[in-house]
Design an enzyme around this catalytic site. Structure first.
Site, mmCIF file in Angstrom:
data_model
loop_
_atom_site.group_PDB
_atom_site.id
_atom_site.type_symbol
_atom_site.label_atom_id
_atom_site.label_comp_id
_atom_site.label_asym_id
_atom_site.label_seq_id
_atom_site.Cartn_x
_atom_site.Cartn_y
_atom_site.Cartn_z
ATOM 1 N N ARG A 26 113.370 13.406 -43.191
ATOM 2 C CA ARG A 26 112.643 12.820 -42.065
ATOM 3 C C ARG A 26 111.137 12.832 -42.319
ATOM 4 O O ARG A 26 110.329 12.985 -41.392
ATOM 5 C CB ARG A 26 112.987 13.559 -40.766
ATOM 6 C CG ARG A 26 112.964 12.673 -39.522
ATOM 7 C CD ARG A 26 113.312 13.453 -38.257
ATOM 8 N NE ARG A 26 114.682 13.914 -38.243
ATOM 9 C CZ ARG A 26 115.095 15.066 -37.748
ATOM 10 N NH1 ARG A 26 114.221 15.918 -37.257
ATOM 11 N NH2 ARG A 26 116.375 15.389 -37.753
ATOM 12 N N ARG A 30 107.924 10.837 -36.500
ATOM 13 C CA ARG A 30 107.013 10.865 -35.355
ATOM 14 C C ARG A 30 105.883 11.872 -35.468
ATOM 15 O O ARG A 30 104.940 11.836 -34.678
ATOM 16 C CB ARG A 30 107.819 11.122 -34.080
ATOM 17 C CG ARG A 30 108.678 9.940 -33.657
ATOM 18 C CD ARG A 30 109.525 10.261 -32.438
ATOM 19 N NE ARG A 30 110.600 11.191 -32.772
ATOM 20 C CZ ARG A 30 111.440 11.698 -31.884
ATOM 21 N NH1 ARG A 30 111.300 11.404 -30.594
ATOM 22 N NH2 ARG A 30 112.403 12.516 -32.265
ATOM 23 N N ARG A 39 105.379 2.186 -35.175
ATOM 24 C CA ARG A 39 106.531 2.075 -34.275
ATOM 25 C C ARG A 39 106.145 1.386 -32.977
ATOM 26 O O ARG A 39 106.908 0.566 -32.444
ATOM 27 C CB ARG A 39 107.110 3.460 -33.992
ATOM 28 C CG ARG A 39 108.279 3.425 -33.009
ATOM 29 C CD ARG A 39 109.012 4.729 -32.937
ATOM 30 N NE ARG A 39 110.020 4.722 -31.876
ATOM 31 C CZ ARG A 39 110.971 5.622 -31.747
ATOM 32 N NH1 ARG A 39 111.066 6.598 -32.624
ATOM 33 N NH2 ARG A 39 111.827 5.542 -30.760
ATOM 34 N N ASP A 76 118.526 4.499 -40.406
ATOM 35 C CA ASP A 76 119.222 5.460 -39.555
ATOM 36 C C ASP A 76 120.660 5.564 -40.018
ATOM 37 O O ASP A 76 121.223 4.586 -40.518
ATOM 38 C CB ASP A 76 119.176 5.016 -38.091
ATOM 39 C CG ASP A 76 119.655 6.111 -37.149
ATOM 40 O OD1 ASP A 76 120.861 6.101 -36.806
ATOM 41 O OD2 ASP A 76 118.857 6.973 -36.771
ATOM 42 N N TYR A 153 129.867 10.569 -33.925
ATOM 43 C CA TYR A 153 129.091 9.717 -33.036
ATOM 44 C C TYR A 153 129.916 8.548 -32.508
ATOM 45 O O TYR A 153 129.814 8.167 -31.334
ATOM 46 C CB TYR A 153 127.863 9.177 -33.761
ATOM 47 C CG TYR A 153 126.768 10.187 -33.961
ATOM 48 C CD1 TYR A 153 125.944 10.568 -32.905
ATOM 49 C CD2 TYR A 153 126.533 10.755 -35.213
ATOM 50 C CE1 TYR A 153 124.922 11.490 -33.091
ATOM 51 C CE2 TYR A 153 125.519 11.671 -35.409
ATOM 52 C CZ TYR A 153 124.713 12.040 -34.347
ATOM 53 O OH TYR A 153 123.706 12.956 -34.523
#
Length: 356
Positions: A26, A30, A39, A76, A153
């Protein structure tokens, strides 16, 4: 074409290097102000991931800022089930949500392996774009979620602390669960091979939720499906070997079994003893990891100490290969300057283990 800095690839192949390479799961995220600006411009996470220009921009941001030894495709893990028609969206405060979760026999029967170029062409386009933009500086890593992690998921329909719905199917209808795993294994193998064909020079399989399984269930439902993927992967491209990394969060108990699945490297989370792991696998595979991501919230002395502790735990490189990484993804609140301290410390301190 061999990258100018090929230390990461050489470490995965357990060849001689001048220092321990480092990249961070990652690493484009962010915590970086430049990522947040991009973004916002893209309008949403999926707007970022599905636009090759934006995906290229954010992939290169941590490379340009920190001098890391590998870039990883910005995407992702849930792009594959989204391509199966499950309707992925990201809800503020909730994370990923599927409009059409796979929760009954009819839904399982409808599952099909997606056409990668038709449904996921934006990912392969991003890989090609990133390779051009990297200009051969460092290698590019492609990735996918593991068949088991994707199944969690897909069946739950969203993230969960315990994936109760998914595990209920696993225990009550293992036949249905294994059908989902089979479709996922084929889809992941095709997806990763498409990334390799587009220019990925190594790939990582993220088995994020495999560690929540009991012994025996892990081997049956997670590792067996991951091995099916590894067995189908193209291992040579552009005249070079394409290493495969398997990372199972919480998988410390099964390191030796994971190492036997055909991968080139085993990723370790921060709860695993790196010294014991190295003794267990010997020179069969390289190891990747495994500093606690939250150690990056310490002061400079702490960060340097923790980096050295990981490097000392692996010890002299010898016939082994070590890629430094965190034991999981970097936290979004991580101070940006602390990442530079970590990268510099790994490069400088590790040279002692790479001298004659």
């Amino acid at each position: 074409m061999t990258p100018q800095n090929d230390c990461f690839l050489r470490a995965l192949k357990r060849e001689r290097t001048d220092f321990t390479p480092v990249w961070l799961m990652r690493q484009a995220g962010r915590y970086l102000p430049e990522y947040c600006r991009t973004r916002a411009e893209a309008g949403s996470f999926m707007g970022l991931a599905q636009n090759p220009d934006y995906a290229t921009e954010v992939t290169l941001q941590p490379i340009d800022r920190y001098g890391l030894d590998a870039a990883i495709l910005f995407s992702d893990i849930l792009t594959v089930p989204d391509a199966m028609g499950l309707g992925l969206s990201f809800v503020q405060g909730e994370g990923p949500v599927f409009a059409h979760p796979v929760q009954d026999e009819a839904a399982v029967a409808r599952l099909a392996v997606p056409d990668v170029e038709e449904k996921l062409g934006y990912v392969t386009a991003a890989v090609r774009s990133i390779r051009r933009a990297l200009d051969n500086r460092v290698p590019l890593i492609g990735f996918s979620g593991s068949p088991f992690t994707l199944a969690c998921y897909m069946i739950e329909g969203r993230g969960s602390r315990d994936f109760r719905t998914a595990k209920t199917m696993m225990f009550r209808r293992p036949d249905l669960f294994e059908r989902v795993l089979d479709v996922n294994a084929e889809a992941v193998a095709r997806y990763l091979n498409a990334q390799i064909a587009a220019g990925a020079q190594a790939v990582q399989i993220f088995d994020t939720w495999g560690g929540m399984l009991a012994d025996g269930d892990f081997q049956r439902f997670s590792l067996a499906a991951t091995k099916k993927v590894v067995d189908q992967l193209v291992r040579t491209s552009e005249g070079e070997r394409v290493p495969v990394i398997v990372f199972t969060k919480g998988g410390g108990e099964w390191i030796s079994e994971i190492a036997a699945c055909g991968c080139d490297a085993v990723g370790l989370d921060w709860t695993t003893n790196l010294s014991l792991a190295r003794r267990e696998v010997g020179d069969r595979v390289a190891l990747q990891g495994n500093m606690d991501p939250l150690a990056l919230f310490g002061d400079e002395a702490t960060i340097r100490r923790e980096a050295r502790r990981v490097l000392d735990a692996f010890g002299p490189v010898g016939a082994g290969g070590h890629v430094f990484n965190l034991g999981h993804g970097i936290n979004q609140f991580t101070p940006v300057e602390n990442v530079q301290i970590l990268v510099d410390e790994v490069h400088e301190y590790s040279r002692r283990y790479h001298q004659d």
